[in-house]
Write a protein that holds these residues in place. Structure first.
Motif, PDB file in Angstrom:
ATOM      1  N   MET A   1       3.391  10.828  -0.663  1.00  0.00           N
ATOM      2  CA  MET A   1       2.853   9.482  -0.533  1.00  0.00           C
ATOM      3  C   MET A   1       2.917   9.061   0.935  1.00  0.00           C
ATOM      4  O   MET A   1       3.985   9.055   1.545  1.00  0.00           O
ATOM      5  N   LYS A   2       1.776   8.678   1.479  1.00  0.00           N
ATOM      6  CA  LYS A   2       1.717   8.306   2.895  1.00  0.00           C
ATOM      7  C   LYS A   2       1.595   6.804   3.118  1.00  0.00           C
ATOM      8  O   LYS A   2       2.056   6.292   4.140  1.00  0.00           O
ATOM      9  N   VAL A   3       0.965   6.115   2.173  1.00  0.00           N
ATOM     10  CA  VAL A   3       0.756   4.679   2.331  1.00  0.00           C
ATOM     11  C   VAL A   3       1.088   3.983   1.010  1.00  0.00           C
ATOM     12  O   VAL A   3       0.567   4.362  -0.042  1.00  0.00           O
ATOM     13  N   ILE A   4       1.949   2.959   1.086  1.00  0.00           N
ATOM     14  CA  ILE A   4       2.331   2.181  -0.084  1.00  0.00           C
ATOM     15  C   ILE A   4       1.738   0.784   0.067  1.00  0.00           C
ATOM     16  O   ILE A   4       2.004   0.086   1.045  1.00  0.00           O
ATOM     17  N   GLY A   5       0.940   0.382  -0.908  1.00  0.00           N
ATOM     18  CA  GLY A   5       0.373  -0.960  -0.901  1.00  0.00           C
ATOM     19  C   GLY A   5       1.331  -1.941  -1.550  1.00  0.00           C
ATOM     20  O   GLY A   5       1.705  -1.764  -2.709  1.00  0.00           O
ATOM     21  N   ALA A   6       1.722  -2.982  -0.813  1.00  0.00           N
ATOM     22  CA  ALA A   6       2.682  -3.947  -1.330  1.00  0.00           C
ATOM     23  C   ALA A   6       2.034  -5.273  -1.721  1.00  0.00           C
ATOM     24  O   ALA A   6       2.715  -6.172  -2.201  1.00  0.00           O
ATOM     25  N   GLY A   7       0.733  -5.419  -1.515  1.00  0.00           N
ATOM     26  CA  GLY A   7       0.062  -6.678  -1.781  1.00  0.00           C
ATOM     27  C   GLY A   7      -0.352  -6.842  -3.235  1.00  0.00           C
ATOM     28  O   GLY A   7      -0.727  -5.867  -3.900  1.00  0.00           O
ATOM     29  N   PHE A   8      -0.299  -8.081  -3.718  1.00  0.00           N
ATOM     30  CA  PHE A   8      -0.764  -8.393  -5.068  1.00  0.00           C
ATOM     31  C   PHE A   8      -2.264  -8.111  -5.195  1.00  0.00           C
ATOM     32  O   PHE A   8      -2.990  -8.066  -4.200  1.00  0.00           O
ATOM     33  N   GLY A   9      -2.705  -7.951  -6.442  1.00  0.00           N
ATOM     34  CA  GLY A   9      -4.130  -7.868  -6.703  1.00  0.00           C
ATOM     35  C   GLY A   9      -4.855  -9.119  -6.251  1.00  0.00           C
ATOM     36  O   GLY A   9      -4.247 -10.182  -6.086  1.00  0.00           O
ATOM     37  N   ARG A  10      -6.168  -8.998  -6.048  1.00  0.00           N
ATOM     38  CA  ARG A  10      -7.037 -10.062  -5.563  1.00  0.00           C
ATOM     39  C   ARG A  10      -6.803 -10.389  -4.098  1.00  0.00           C
ATOM     40  O   ARG A  10      -7.072 -11.489  -3.636  1.00  0.00           O
ATOM     41  N   THR A  11      -6.279  -9.394  -3.353  1.00  0.00           N
ATOM     42  CA  THR A  11      -6.138  -9.530  -1.904  1.00  0.00           C
ATOM     43  C   THR A  11      -6.970  -8.476  -1.172  1.00  0.00           C
ATOM     44  O   THR A  11      -6.658  -8.102  -0.047  1.00  0.00           O
ATOM     45  N   GLY A  61      -0.708  14.267  -6.625  1.00  0.00           N
ATOM     46  CA  GLY A  61      -2.099  14.324  -6.177  1.00  0.00           C
ATOM     47  C   GLY A  61      -2.571  13.069  -5.467  1.00  0.00           C
ATOM     48  O   GLY A  61      -3.689  13.062  -4.935  1.00  0.00           O
ATOM     49  N   PHE A  62      -1.745  12.015  -5.437  1.00  0.00           N
ATOM     50  CA  PHE A  62      -2.148  10.764  -4.788  1.00  0.00           C
ATOM     51  C   PHE A  62      -1.499  10.652  -3.412  1.00  0.00           C
ATOM     52  O   PHE A  62      -0.335  11.011  -3.233  1.00  0.00           O
ATOM     53  N   GLY A  63      -2.271  10.103  -2.479  1.00  0.00           N
ATOM     54  CA  GLY A  63      -1.759   9.937  -1.123  1.00  0.00           C
ATOM     55  C   GLY A  63      -1.415   8.511  -0.764  1.00  0.00           C
ATOM     56  O   GLY A  63      -0.826   8.254   0.298  1.00  0.00           O
ATOM     57  N   SER A  64      -1.778   7.550  -1.629  1.00  0.00           N
ATOM     58  CA  SER A  64      -1.547   6.147  -1.318  1.00  0.00           C
ATOM     59  C   SER A  64      -1.594   5.330  -2.601  1.00  0.00           C
ATOM     60  O   SER A  64      -2.027   5.816  -3.654  1.00  0.00           O
ATOM     61  N   THR A  65      -1.153   4.070  -2.508  1.00  0.00           N
ATOM     62  CA  THR A  65      -1.218   3.147  -3.632  1.00  0.00           C
ATOM     63  C   THR A  65      -1.752   1.803  -3.144  1.00  0.00           C
ATOM     64  O   THR A  65      -1.633   1.457  -1.968  1.00  0.00           O
ATOM     65  N   MET A  66      -2.311   1.050  -4.070  1.00  0.00           N
ATOM     66  CA  MET A  66      -2.737  -0.322  -3.831  1.00  0.00           C
ATOM     67  C   MET A  66      -2.673  -1.075  -5.156  1.00  0.00           C
ATOM     68  O   MET A  66      -2.844  -0.481  -6.218  1.00  0.00           O
ATOM     69  N   PRO A  82      10.548   7.622   2.113  1.00  0.00           N
ATOM     70  CA  PRO A  82      11.025   6.735   3.186  1.00  0.00           C
ATOM     71  C   PRO A  82      10.187   6.778   4.455  1.00  0.00           C
ATOM     72  O   PRO A  82      10.312   5.874   5.289  1.00  0.00           O
ATOM     73  N   GLN A  83       9.338   7.772   4.616  1.00  0.00           N
ATOM     74  CA  GLN A  83       8.494   7.838   5.812  1.00  0.00           C
ATOM     75  C   GLN A  83       7.116   7.220   5.587  1.00  0.00           C
ATOM     76  O   GLN A  83       6.291   7.210   6.512  1.00  0.00           O
ATOM     77  N   ALA A  84       6.874   6.734   4.390  1.00  0.00           N
ATOM     78  CA  ALA A  84       5.561   6.146   4.099  1.00  0.00           C
ATOM     79  C   ALA A  84       5.370   4.865   4.892  1.00  0.00           C
ATOM     80  O   ALA A  84       6.329   4.172   5.251  1.00  0.00           O
ATOM     81  N   ARG A  85       4.110   4.534   5.138  1.00  0.00           N
ATOM     82  CA  ARG A  85       3.763   3.269   5.761  1.00  0.00           C
ATOM     83  C   ARG A  85       3.415   2.257   4.672  1.00  0.00           C
ATOM     84  O   ARG A  85       2.960   2.633   3.596  1.00  0.00           O
ATOM     85  N   ILE A  86       3.630   0.996   4.970  1.00  0.00           N
ATOM     86  CA  ILE A  86       3.441  -0.070   3.985  1.00  0.00           C
ATOM     87  C   ILE A  86       2.332  -0.994   4.460  1.00  0.00           C
ATOM     88  O   ILE A  86       2.358  -1.478   5.599  1.00  0.00           O
ATOM     89  N   VAL A  87       1.369  -1.225   3.599  1.00  0.00           N
ATOM     90  CA  VAL A  87       0.290  -2.162   3.890  1.00  0.00           C
ATOM     91  C   VAL A  87       0.413  -3.344   2.938  1.00  0.00           C
ATOM     92  O   VAL A  87       0.306  -3.182   1.717  1.00  0.00           O
ATOM     93  N   LEU A  88       0.662  -4.514   3.509  1.00  0.00           N
ATOM     94  CA  LEU A  88       0.737  -5.746   2.727  1.00  0.00           C
ATOM     95  C   LEU A  88      -0.585  -6.486   2.896  1.00  0.00           C
ATOM     96  O   LEU A  88      -0.844  -7.092   3.932  1.00  0.00           O
ATOM     97  N   THR A  89      -1.439  -6.401   1.896  1.00  0.00           N
ATOM     98  CA  THR A  89      -2.710  -7.124   1.930  1.00  0.00           C
ATOM     99  C   THR A  89      -2.458  -8.582   1.566  1.00  0.00           C
ATOM    100  O   THR A  89      -1.771  -8.880   0.589  1.00  0.00           O
ATOM    101  N   VAL A  90      -3.020  -9.486   2.342  1.00  0.00           N
ATOM    102  CA  VAL A  90      -2.801 -10.911   2.137  1.00  0.00           C
ATOM    103  C   VAL A  90      -4.117 -11.664   2.279  1.00  0.00           C
ATOM    104  O   VAL A  90      -5.099 -11.157   2.822  1.00  0.00           O
ATOM    105  N   ARG A  91      -4.113 -12.894   1.791  1.00  0.00           N
ATOM    106  CA  ARG A  91      -5.194 -13.834   2.034  1.00  0.00           C
ATOM    107  C   ARG A  91      -4.623 -15.236   1.887  1.00  0.00           C
ATOM    108  O   ARG A  91      -3.475 -15.399   1.446  1.00  0.00           O
ATOM    109  N   ASP A  92      -5.388 -16.230   2.239  1.00  0.00           N
ATOM    110  CA  ASP A  92      -4.933 -17.607   2.100  1.00  0.00           C
ATOM    111  C   ASP A  92      -4.441 -17.842   0.665  1.00  0.00           C
ATOM    112  O   ASP A  92      -5.146 -17.502  -0.296  1.00  0.00           O
TER     113      ASP A  92
END
Length: 212
Positions: A1-11, A61-66, A82-92
């Motif tokens: 796993m290289k990228v972990i998505g931490a943002g809620f849906g609808r972002t 088989g997966f490289g990322s999550t969202m 522990p080496q994965a990067r984290i993307v926190l998707t946000v909006r207003d």
């Protein structure tokens, strides 16, 4: 796993899923993936109940999550990778709530026609999302103040707990550049940033799935 998505849906998670796959960080596990893989629902139920989950097996088989359900467990996933990067998707927050209220909340609510769907797999999927609603929002989907407060508290926790050097707080309107810079890759030449899953397209997708 290289990228972990931490943002809620609808972002903008489906757009970012497509972007990550274009950039070579796919396949990206999304809420729709859980729908398409009913054999995964048992593992997610175990995670929701606090039982041990073989994350390696689940994400083979997966490289990322969202999106949900993975964003709920971003800290456990970071422990596993522990080496994965984290993307926190946000909006207003207020705009997020309006989108949530018009798309996900009706699907999750107990009065939804989706709960009478003839497919056992679909009903099991709905059990998963109902549990997300209960665990994340205490089932109070009609309480605007509570739902928005939960959303902002989640984002604040990610900002506080995630390693700062491996966290990107990201809005999809920013396009390719911040995401590519964070991931250390070039901006795709001549490729428009994906714009997927707006409210109308989401509602149409749900209607199609309910009619099958």
């Amino acid at each position: 796993m290289k990228v972990i998505g931490a943002g809620f849906g609808r972002t903008g998670t489906l757009s970012v899923k497509a972007a990550l796959e274009t950039l070579g960080f796919g396949p990206c596990y999304h809420m729709l993936t859980a729908f398409e893989r009913p054999d995964h629902l048992r593992a997610w139920r175990a995670a929701q109940e606090g039982r041990a989950v073989d994350w390696d097996a689940l994400f083979t088989g997966f490289g990322s999550t969202m999106d949900w359900p993975a964003c709920t467990f971003w800290e456990q996933l970071l422990d596993a990778w522990p080496q994965a990067r984290i993307v926190l998707t946000v909006r207003d927050p207020e705009r997020w709530y309006e989108s949530f209220r018009e798309t996900l909340a009706p699907l999750w609510g107990p009065g939804s026609a989706a709960h009478d769907h003839p497919s056992p797999e679909f009903r099991e999927y709905l059990a998963l999302v109902r549990r997300i609603a209960t665990d994340t929002f205490d089932g109070r989907l009609d309480d605007r103040e509570h739902v928005v407060a939960t959303y902002t508290a989640h984002n604040r926790r990610v900002r506080e707990k995630a390693p700062a050097d491996r966290l990107l707080v990201y809005e999809v309107g920013q396009g390719w550049q911040p995401l590519c810079t964070f991931l250390g890759v070039d901006v795709p030449d001549g490729v428009a940033f994906p714009r997927l899953n707006d409210r109308s397209s989401f509602q149409e997708m749900v209607r199609r799935r309910l009619s099958t």
